[in-house]
Design a protein around this motif. Structure first.
Motif, short mmCIF file in Angstrom:
data_model
loop_
_atom_site.label_atom_id
_atom_site.label_comp_id
_atom_site.label_asym_id
_atom_site.label_seq_id
_atom_site.Cartn_x
_atom_site.Cartn_y
_atom_site.Cartn_z
N SER A 8 42.24 -6.47 -7.25
CA SER A 8 42.13 -7.91 -7.03
C SER A 8 43.24 -8.57 -7.83
N THR A 35 45.83 -2.96 3.26
CA THR A 35 44.54 -3.57 3.56
C THR A 35 44.36 -4.81 2.68
N GLU A 82 41.14 -7.55 2.02
CA GLU A 82 39.76 -7.94 2.30
C GLU A 82 39.44 -9.20 1.52
N PRO A 83 38.56 -10.02 1.93
CA PRO A 83 37.84 -9.99 3.20
C PRO A 83 38.70 -10.59 4.31
N GLY A 84 38.24 -10.41 5.53
CA GLY A 84 38.89 -11.06 6.66
C GLY A 84 38.57 -12.55 6.63
N ARG A 85 39.41 -13.33 7.26
CA ARG A 85 39.19 -14.79 7.29
C ARG A 85 38.16 -15.15 8.34
N THR A 117 34.80 -20.53 6.46
CA THR A 117 34.78 -20.11 5.07
C THR A 117 36.16 -20.30 4.44
N LEU A 145 38.45 -19.18 1.49
CA LEU A 145 38.59 -18.13 0.48
C LEU A 145 39.43 -18.61 -0.69
N ASP A 150 38.85 -14.14 -4.44
CA ASP A 150 38.00 -13.44 -3.47
C ASP A 150 38.70 -12.22 -2.86
N TYR A 151 40.02 -12.18 -2.94
CA TYR A 151 40.79 -11.16 -2.24
C TYR A 151 40.79 -9.83 -2.99
N ARG A 152 40.73 -8.76 -2.21
CA ARG A 152 40.86 -7.40 -2.72
C ARG A 152 41.86 -6.69 -1.83
N SER A 153 42.89 -6.14 -2.44
CA SER A 153 43.97 -5.52 -1.67
C SER A 153 44.02 -4.02 -1.91
#
Length: 120
Positions: free
Chosen positions: A31, A96, A98-101, A105, A107, A111-114
């Motif tokens: 993250s 990758t 995550e999460p998808g948009r 919502t 973001l 919130d993002y995890r790569s």
């Protein structure tokens, strides 16, 4: 007893100054602000530059993209690089995010995890 307490005071003072290192991941996932090991490099995503991906619950003409600025550490040095989802940069790839948009919502960068990998 007083001498024993006085003898412990420097140790207690030093312990309060100790820096607890952040846990470093080794699975390629990170993250913002976390460091992960990818091959011989350490990568720390520093900021989300762009997320223009089409929301999963919408229809779009363009799929969009994600760009993350990260610090890459290897060979004793470090440099800042911009990673675009699916594109190789110096033998590394952001593969990758995550999460998808979703349309309903908003973001936050936290919130993002790569996931990063060694580029094929």
């Amino acid at each position: 007893m007083t001498k024993a307490i006085l003898a412990l005071l420097p140790a207690i003072a030093l312990a309060s100054c100790a820096v607890i290192p952040k846990v470093e991941r080794t699975d390629g996932f990170a993250s913002i602000g976390e460091t992960t090991l990818v091959g011989s490099a350490k990568i720390r995503p520093d900021s989300l530059i762009e997320d223009s991906r089409c929301p999963m619950n919408a229809r779009c003409v363009w799929a969009g993209r994600v760009i993350i600025e990260a610090t890459v550490m290897r060979g004793g040095g470090f440099e800042t690089r911009r990673f675009t989802l699916g594109e190789a940069v110096d033998g590394l790839m952001l593969d990758t995010v995550e999460p998808g948009r979703m349309t309903d919502t908003q973001l936050k960068p936290s919130d993002y995890r790569s996931h990063f990998s060694v580029a094929p």
